[in-house]
Design a protein around this motif. Structure first.
Motif, mmCIF file in Angstrom:
data_model
loop_
_atom_site.group_PDB
_atom_site.id
_atom_site.type_symbol
_atom_site.label_atom_id
_atom_site.label_comp_id
_atom_site.label_asym_id
_atom_site.label_seq_id
_atom_site.Cartn_x
_atom_site.Cartn_y
_atom_site.Cartn_z
ATOM 1 N N VAL A 164 0.859 -1.194 0.000
ATOM 2 C CA VAL A 164 0.000 0.000 0.000
ATOM 3 C C VAL A 164 0.890 1.236 0.000
ATOM 4 C CG1 VAL A 164 -1.682 1.374 1.295
ATOM 5 C CG2 VAL A 164 -1.944 -1.124 1.173
ATOM 6 N N LEU A 165 0.530 2.222 -0.841
ATOM 7 C CA LEU A 165 1.231 3.508 -0.854
ATOM 8 C C LEU A 165 0.199 4.618 -1.014
ATOM 9 C CD1 LEU A 165 4.416 3.123 -3.108
ATOM 10 C CD2 LEU A 165 4.363 3.948 -0.750
ATOM 11 N N THR A 166 0.414 5.705 -0.306
ATOM 12 C CA THR A 166 -0.397 6.893 -0.561
ATOM 13 C C THR A 166 0.292 7.729 -1.625
ATOM 14 O OG1 THR A 166 0.696 8.248 1.097
ATOM 15 C CG2 THR A 166 -1.146 6.870 1.848
ATOM 16 N N LEU A 167 -0.475 8.611 -2.267
ATOM 17 C CA LEU A 167 0.134 9.469 -3.287
ATOM 18 C C LEU A 167 1.254 10.339 -2.721
ATOM 19 C CD1 LEU A 167 -2.756 10.596 -5.678
ATOM 20 C CD2 LEU A 167 -0.619 9.462 -6.280
ATOM 21 N N PRO A 168 1.108 10.925 -1.506
ATOM 22 C CA PRO A 168 2.231 11.692 -0.950
ATOM 23 C C PRO A 168 3.469 10.827 -0.722
ATOM 24 C CG PRO A 168 0.198 12.296 0.158
ATOM 25 C CD PRO A 168 -0.123 11.119 -0.706
ATOM 26 N N GLN A 169 3.268 9.586 -0.303
ATOM 27 C CA GLN A 169 4.421 8.703 -0.119
ATOM 28 C C GLN A 169 5.081 8.396 -1.451
ATOM 29 O OE1 GLN A 169 2.580 5.375 1.834
ATOM 30 N NE2 GLN A 169 2.595 6.339 3.867
ATOM 31 N N LEU A 170 4.280 8.146 -2.464
ATOM 32 C CA LEU A 170 4.828 7.894 -3.794
ATOM 33 C C LEU A 170 5.586 9.109 -4.300
ATOM 34 C CD1 LEU A 170 5.015 5.932 -6.161
ATOM 35 C CD2 LEU A 170 2.837 6.837 -7.003
ATOM 36 N N ALA A 171 5.086 10.285 -4.019
ATOM 37 C CA ALA A 171 5.775 11.509 -4.437
ATOM 38 C C ALA A 171 7.113 11.648 -3.721
ATOM 39 C CB ALA A 171 4.883 12.715 -4.164
ATOM 40 N N SER A 172 7.156 11.278 -2.447
ATOM 41 C CA SER A 172 8.421 11.361 -1.697
ATOM 42 C C SER A 172 9.458 10.395 -2.262
ATOM 43 C CB SER A 172 8.172 11.040 -0.223
ATOM 44 O OG SER A 172 7.329 12.010 0.368
ATOM 45 N N LEU A 173 9.013 9.232 -2.722
ATOM 46 C CA LEU A 173 9.934 8.251 -3.283
ATOM 47 C C LEU A 173 10.316 8.568 -4.721
ATOM 48 C CD1 LEU A 173 8.299 4.973 -1.911
ATOM 49 C CD2 LEU A 173 10.389 6.073 -1.095
ATOM 50 N N SER A 174 9.596 9.482 -5.360
ATOM 51 C CA SER A 174 9.888 9.859 -6.751
ATOM 52 C C SER A 174 9.999 11.375 -6.866
ATOM 53 C CB SER A 174 8.782 9.335 -7.673
ATOM 54 O OG SER A 174 8.564 7.964 -7.498
ATOM 55 N N PRO A 175 10.960 11.996 -6.200
ATOM 56 C CA PRO A 175 11.049 13.464 -6.194
ATOM 57 C C PRO A 175 11.314 14.055 -7.566
ATOM 58 C CG PRO A 175 13.042 12.484 -5.281
ATOM 59 C CD PRO A 175 12.067 11.360 -5.462
ATOM 60 N N GLU A 176 11.837 13.234 -8.467
ATOM 61 C CA GLU A 176 12.129 13.751 -9.808
ATOM 62 C C GLU A 176 10.877 13.834 -10.682
ATOM 63 O OE1 GLU A 176 11.965 9.387 -10.038
ATOM 64 O OE2 GLU A 176 12.847 10.836 -8.639
ATOM 65 N N THR A 177 9.768 13.259 -10.216
ATOM 66 C CA THR A 177 8.532 13.240 -11.000
ATOM 67 C C THR A 177 7.527 14.216 -10.402
ATOM 68 O OG1 THR A 177 8.906 10.895 -11.500
ATOM 69 C CG2 THR A 177 6.696 11.776 -11.913
ATOM 70 N N PRO A 178 6.961 15.128 -11.190
ATOM 71 C CA PRO A 178 5.967 16.072 -10.672
ATOM 72 C C PRO A 178 4.756 15.334 -10.091
ATOM 73 C CG PRO A 178 6.713 16.744 -12.845
ATOM 74 C CD PRO A 178 7.254 15.382 -12.623
ATOM 75 N N PRO A 179 4.173 15.809 -8.988
ATOM 76 C CA PRO A 179 2.993 15.162 -8.404
ATOM 77 C C PRO A 179 1.844 15.019 -9.393
ATOM 78 C CG PRO A 179 3.915 16.765 -6.881
ATOM 79 C CD PRO A 179 4.664 16.932 -8.170
ATOM 80 N N ARG A 180 1.699 16.011 -10.280
ATOM 81 C CA ARG A 180 0.610 15.937 -11.256
ATOM 82 C C ARG A 180 0.779 14.718 -12.159
ATOM 83 N NH1 ARG A 180 -0.978 20.780 -15.534
ATOM 84 N NH2 ARG A 180 -2.700 19.682 -16.558
ATOM 85 N N THR A 181 2.018 14.450 -12.561
ATOM 86 C CA THR A 181 2.292 13.290 -13.405
ATOM 87 C C THR A 181 1.969 11.996 -12.672
ATOM 88 O OG1 THR A 181 4.030 14.501 -14.554
ATOM 89 C CG2 THR A 181 4.068 12.098 -14.744
#
Length: 542
Positions: free
Chosen positions: A40-57
């Motif tokens: 399980v991952l939340t979108l904020p957690q996924l964003a933290s693990l992928s800082p090079e990818t914009p949250p919108r993407t």
């Protein structure tokens, strides 16, 4: 401990596409890998693990994956505000991440809110450890329950297991690894469940079952929702887990896992606030590091001692002196060389050049100087020469001491026996050599008493021979001869001590032994009662 990597697989764009399935990008595959690994991952957690990818993407890509059945997503109920989207892999998404064939059958049900909260909490712990640790320190291992489970057997053969929610491994800048078992309680575990978990870890630590996977026992990290529940678990753990075997730490920050990792809020033992997470993990490893440091210090000390024993004859002599009490030696050295070495190391004086050369040769023959163990090889010619010189040195010294004692006290049975040893190629032992003078003096005193007994016997013998001769007629007495009657008395009364090679005379004043006082019973020199009769040709007693 080996763990599964959480990094992406690096599949090329378009991999996994087929009829009816969309083309998946590298980012899609990375998202599916993370979800398959963390569940399980939340979108904020996924964003933290992928800082090079914009949250919108990320929002777009996850929505697309959900649309095509690779990902499930939902927003759990929250008392205040809106919860972020929670993502989990579908069976189809799992198969794609693992490179397996698409699954058959229906899709798994949407996870219940308790599972989502618990799994998202573990993912949050992973995210913080992956992104927030100090420079030079990184997360090297994160195993979920299925991989972190460890089975073991009790002393009675009963199968047991621990199944922590996660097992974490952190690599420090110096390469050391820190390990911990994580139990995350979102306020749902009962007191009985807490006690059962503590008992399982206590048995695991007591049996040292961690040795199957690790060099030391990982810390037990219990994360719960409040300080009260943390203290309750600490109390249960104190009764079930030996603190000397496993370090147990608790914190009541299950709803603020970022602070759980970074803030010094952990409680140990009686509940006193101790340190942060890294401090707890380092404390769990510390006994192992201290033991390794002691082992390394001992190894260096032993290696230095080995070199000293091989190069310093005096040091080797002191070591062999301790080993010589346990029959140290080897058939390859030979009995004479072994005895000569024992004489050198047991001597009170310092070593001379001959002894030093021999001991240095022996030092080169040792495979393990600390145990005085000889290498499995034959001595070289130079080593044999040094040992032979040592034997020759001790034999000459002992012959000289024997001559001096004989010149001073006379050569009695004990000195004669030692001289035969030397002439036969043996050496006199240290104890016998030390008592050489006392033995010679005792032989001289015994010789005085032996002379008294001899004179008394000769007088009695003459009278006894005369008495025997009178039993015969005049002609028979002269035909037999007086000497024959003397020999007859000797055969009856005298004995021979084979050890001392001395004639044993009867002692009329003795208090013990055979009833007849006219028959020899005990050697006056050595006290032996094992005597032999005189040889047929007789012996000279006059």
């Amino acid at each position: 401990m080996a763990g599964r990597s959480s990094s992406g697989t690096g599949r090329p764009a378009g991999a996994g596409s087929s009829a009816g399935n969309p083309s998946l990008s590298d980012l899609d595959h990375r998202i599916l890998d993370l979800l398959s690994f963390l569940r399980v991952l939340t979108l904020p957690q996924l964003a933290s693990l992928s800082p090079e990818t914009p949250p919108r993407t990320l929002r777009y890509r996850t929505a697309r994956l959900a649309k095509h059945g690779f990902v499930g997503r939902t927003r759990p109920y929250r008392e205040r505000g809106s919860a972020p989207h929670h993502l989990w892999p579908t069976r189809k998404g799992d198969a794609t991440a693992k490179g397996e064939a698409p699954p058959r059958g229906g899709e798994r049900r949407e996870p219940n809110p308790l599972f989502l909260a618990h799994a998202a909490g573990l993912s949050e712990l992973y995210v913080v450890l992956k992104t927030e640790l100090p420079e030079g320190i990184h997360l090297a291992l994160f195993e979920r329950e299925a991989d972190a489970r460890e089975s073991f057997k009790t002393l009675g053969g009963e199968a047991r297991a621990i199944a922590p929610d996660a097992c974490i491994g952190i690599a420090e800048a110096d390469g050391r690894r820190l390990f911990g078992f994580v139990e995350l309680d979102m306020g749902t575990m009962s007191h009985r469940q807490l006690k059962t978990k503590a008992a399982g870890y206590g048995e695991y630590a007591r049996l040292q079952a961690w040795r199957h996977r690790n060099a030391f026992c990982p810390a037990l990290l219990f994360i719960t929702t409040s300080e009260k529940r943390a203290r309750s678990f600490l109390a249960a753990a104190d009764r079930e887990i030996d603190s000397a075997r496993m370090l147990v730490a608790c914190v009541g920050l299950a709803r603020d896992l970022r602070r759980c990792v970074l803030a010094p809020k952990w409680m140990v033992g009686d509940g006193e606030q101790a340190t942060d997470l890294l401090g707890i993990l380092r404390a769990a490893r510390r006994p192992y590091d201290e033991a390794k440091e002691q082992e390394e210090a001992q190894r260096r000390e032993e290696e230095a001692e080995r070199n000293r024993l091989r190069s310093d004859p005096e040091a080797l002599a002191a070591r062999l002196w301790r080993e010589s009490r346990y029959t140290w030696g080897d058939e390859r050295l030979g009995r004479a060389a072994t005895d000569a070495l024992r004489l050198s190391v047991e001597s009170d004086g310092g070593l001379n050049e001959v002894e030093r050369a021999a001991l240095k040769a022996v030092g080169g023959m040792l495979s393990e100087p600390l145990a005085a163990r000889l290498a499995d090889r034959e001595p070289t010619p130079s080593e044999r020469e040094a040992l032979a010189a040592l034997v020759k040195h001790h034999r000459a010294s002992q012959v000289e001491r024997l001559d001096l004692a004989a010149e001073r006290f006379g050569e009695g049975p004990k000195l004669r026996r030692r001289r035969r040893w030397l002439e036969g190629g043996d050496l006199i032992g240290t104890d016998s050599l030390a008592g050489l003078t006392d033995d010679a003096e005792q032989d001289r005193e015994n010789a005085v008493e032996q002379e008294r007994l001899r004179k008394n016997y000769l007088r009695w013998r003459e009278a006894e021979a005369t008495r025997l001769s009178k039993r015969h007629g005049f002609i028979a007495r002269h035909r037999i001869g007086h000497d024959a009657f003397l020999a007859q008395v000797d055969r009856v009364s005298l004995r021979l001590c084979e050890g001392c090679e001395e004639i044993v005379y009867p002692d009329p004043k003795r208090e013990h032994g055979p009833a007849r006082r006219d028959v020899a019973a005990y050697c006056h020199f050595c006290g032996s009662g094992v005597l032999s009769e005189l040889p047929a040709e007789g012996v000279e007693v006059t």
